[in-house]
Design a protein around this motif. Structure first.
Motif, PDB file in Angstrom:
ATOM      1  N   THR A 109      -7.694  11.122  25.038  1.00  0.00           N
ATOM      2  CA  THR A 109      -7.326  12.437  25.556  1.00  0.00           C
ATOM      3  C   THR A 109      -6.121  12.410  26.487  1.00  0.00           C
ATOM      4  OG1 THR A 109      -8.842  12.305  27.440  1.00  0.00           O
ATOM      5  CG2 THR A 109      -9.703  13.285  25.427  1.00  0.00           C
ATOM      6  N   SER A 110      -5.603  11.227  26.789  1.00  0.00           N
ATOM      7  CA  SER A 110      -4.552  11.132  27.805  1.00  0.00           C
ATOM      8  C   SER A 110      -3.222  10.600  27.316  1.00  0.00           C
ATOM      9  CB  SER A 110      -5.023  10.214  28.930  1.00  0.00           C
ATOM     10  OG  SER A 110      -5.098   8.877  28.478  1.00  0.00           O
ATOM     11  N   ALA A 111      -3.203   9.874  26.208  1.00  0.00           N
ATOM     12  CA  ALA A 111      -1.996   9.197  25.715  1.00  0.00           C
ATOM     13  C   ALA A 111      -1.521   8.105  26.674  1.00  0.00           C
ATOM     14  CB  ALA A 111      -0.867  10.193  25.423  1.00  0.00           C
ATOM     15  N   LEU A 112      -2.416   7.605  27.527  1.00  0.00           N
ATOM     16  CA  LEU A 112      -2.058   6.519  28.442  1.00  0.00           C
ATOM     17  C   LEU A 112      -2.140   5.173  27.745  1.00  0.00           C
ATOM     18  CD1 LEU A 112      -4.037   7.488  31.686  1.00  0.00           C
ATOM     19  CD2 LEU A 112      -1.556   7.610  31.345  1.00  0.00           C
ATOM     20  N   ARG A 113      -1.348   4.232  28.232  1.00  0.00           N
ATOM     21  CA  ARG A 113      -1.459   2.845  27.787  1.00  0.00           C
ATOM     22  C   ARG A 113      -2.670   2.208  28.470  1.00  0.00           C
ATOM     23  NH1 ARG A 113       3.759   4.101  28.718  1.00  0.00           N
ATOM     24  NH2 ARG A 113       5.194   3.818  26.974  1.00  0.00           N
ATOM     25  N   ILE A 114      -3.183   1.146  27.894  1.00  0.00           N
ATOM     26  CA  ILE A 114      -4.380   0.507  28.437  1.00  0.00           C
ATOM     27  C   ILE A 114      -4.151   0.003  29.863  1.00  0.00           C
ATOM     28  CG2 ILE A 114      -3.939  -1.784  27.430  1.00  0.00           C
ATOM     29  CD1 ILE A 114      -7.402  -0.060  27.851  1.00  0.00           C
ATOM     30  N   SER A 115      -2.961  -0.468  30.184  1.00  0.00           N
ATOM     31  CA  SER A 115      -2.696  -0.936  31.548  1.00  0.00           C
ATOM     32  C   SER A 115      -2.882   0.192  32.565  1.00  0.00           C
ATOM     33  CB  SER A 115      -1.292  -1.529  31.657  1.00  0.00           C
ATOM     34  OG  SER A 115      -0.320  -0.570  31.291  1.00  0.00           O
ATOM     35  N   ASP A 116      -2.512   1.407  32.189  1.00  0.00           N
ATOM     36  CA  ASP A 116      -2.686   2.553  33.079  1.00  0.00           C
ATOM     37  C   ASP A 116      -4.139   3.000  33.125  1.00  0.00           C
ATOM     38  OD1 ASP A 116       0.045   2.739  33.790  1.00  0.00           O
ATOM     39  OD2 ASP A 116       0.460   3.723  31.883  1.00  0.00           O
ATOM     40  N   ILE A 117      -4.827   2.937  32.003  1.00  0.00           N
ATOM     41  CA  ILE A 117      -6.242   3.313  31.970  1.00  0.00           C
ATOM     42  C   ILE A 117      -7.046   2.374  32.863  1.00  0.00           C
ATOM     43  CG2 ILE A 117      -8.305   3.444  30.508  1.00  0.00           C
ATOM     44  CD1 ILE A 117      -6.407   4.321  28.197  1.00  0.00           C
ATOM     45  N   LEU A 118      -6.802   1.075  32.741  1.00  0.00           N
ATOM     46  CA  LEU A 118      -7.567   0.100  33.519  1.00  0.00           C
ATOM     47  C   LEU A 118      -7.248   0.155  35.010  1.00  0.00           C
ATOM     48  CD1 LEU A 118      -7.608  -2.984  31.121  1.00  0.00           C
ATOM     49  CD2 LEU A 118      -9.371  -1.230  31.457  1.00  0.00           C
ATOM     50  N   SER A 119      -6.109   0.714  35.370  1.00  0.00           N
ATOM     51  CA  SER A 119      -5.751   0.813  36.793  1.00  0.00           C
ATOM     52  C   SER A 119      -6.338   2.053  37.465  1.00  0.00           C
ATOM     53  CB  SER A 119      -4.230   0.798  36.961  1.00  0.00           C
ATOM     54  OG  SER A 119      -3.673   2.020  36.517  1.00  0.00           O
ATOM     55  N   LEU A 120      -6.956   2.939  36.695  1.00  0.00           N
ATOM     56  CA  LEU A 120      -7.535   4.149  37.283  1.00  0.00           C
ATOM     57  C   LEU A 120      -8.676   3.807  38.235  1.00  0.00           C
ATOM     58  CD1 LEU A 120      -7.723   6.534  34.188  1.00  0.00           C
ATOM     59  CD2 LEU A 120      -6.149   6.709  36.140  1.00  0.00           C
ATOM     60  N   LYS A 121      -8.719   4.535  39.320  1.00  0.00           N
ATOM     61  CA  LYS A 121      -9.806   4.417  40.286  1.00  0.00           C
ATOM     62  C   LYS A 121     -10.716   5.641  40.129  1.00  0.00           C
ATOM     63  CE  LYS A 121      -7.955   0.854  42.582  1.00  0.00           C
ATOM     64  NZ  LYS A 121      -7.959   0.410  43.939  1.00  0.00           N
TER      65      LYS A 121
END
Length: 188
Positions: free
Chosen positions: A36-48
């Motif tokens: 739903t976000s079009a984020l890369r995995i590095s950005d997804i895993l950095s979410l708090k």
């Protein structure tokens, strides 16, 4: 590097959601954020946690600076993503500053990219997705379904931070699909 593909079948997409939802709410939420976000995995895993939860309810928007590009990105939390966040948070017992996709190994570390790939591949295998899928496949799935929903390639290209529409078409596998359709249409 293996080429991954989007999930092009709605039934399979829903089956992956259902499989992950029943297996592990954290992994289900990761998949939902990815598609739903079009984020890369590095950005997804950095979410708090505080990126998606204000302490009482899901956030209206998720905001971050992308690791790869350094560009600011903001996107709304969709109704389906809100449901997934609520389900996850109903079972969550950590702190707002913890990683959203916290690993069971170590103290407040996100899951690894390798775990995410393995988890997604297992889910796809279980529901019969035959094409190669991985963490980047979530981003491609968002772009593919945005295009199929009638969203302009201009906007999709901007959301994916691509330099051109041609790059976006290649990325989503649309060039080959378009060429295949041309051959079928000519049908001499």
């Amino acid at each position: 590097m293996n080429v991954v593909n989007p999930i092009r079948c709605k039934k399979q997409l829903e089956a992956v959601k259902g499989y992950l939802r029943g297996k592990n709410k954290r992994d289900y939420l990761l998949f939902m954020v990815g598609i739903t976000s079009a984020l890369r995995i590095s950005d997804i895993l950095s979410l708090k946690v505080n990126h998606v939860w204000d302490g009482k309810k899901p956030a209206e928007f998720i905001e971050l600076n992308e690791k790869k590009t350094g560009k600011y990105k903001r996107f709304p939390v969709t109704p389906n993503l809100k449901k997934a966040i609520k389900e996850y948070m109903a079972e969550y017992d950590g702190c707002p500053d913890d990683y959203l996709f916290v690993s069971r190994v170590g103290k407040n570390k996100p899951i690894s990219r390798q775990y995410a790939v393995m988890m997604l591949n297992q889910a796809c295998d279980m529901v019969g997705v035959e094409e190669s899928f991985g963490t980047h496949g979530m981003r491609k799935t968002w772009g593919y379904w945005a295009f199929k929903s009638g969203i302009s390639l201009d906007y999709i290209s901007i959301a994916l931070n691509h330099r051109s529409i041609a790059e976006t078409k290649r990325y989503l596998g649309l060039l080959q699909e378009d060429l295949d359709n041309i051959y079928l249409q000519v049908n001499l």
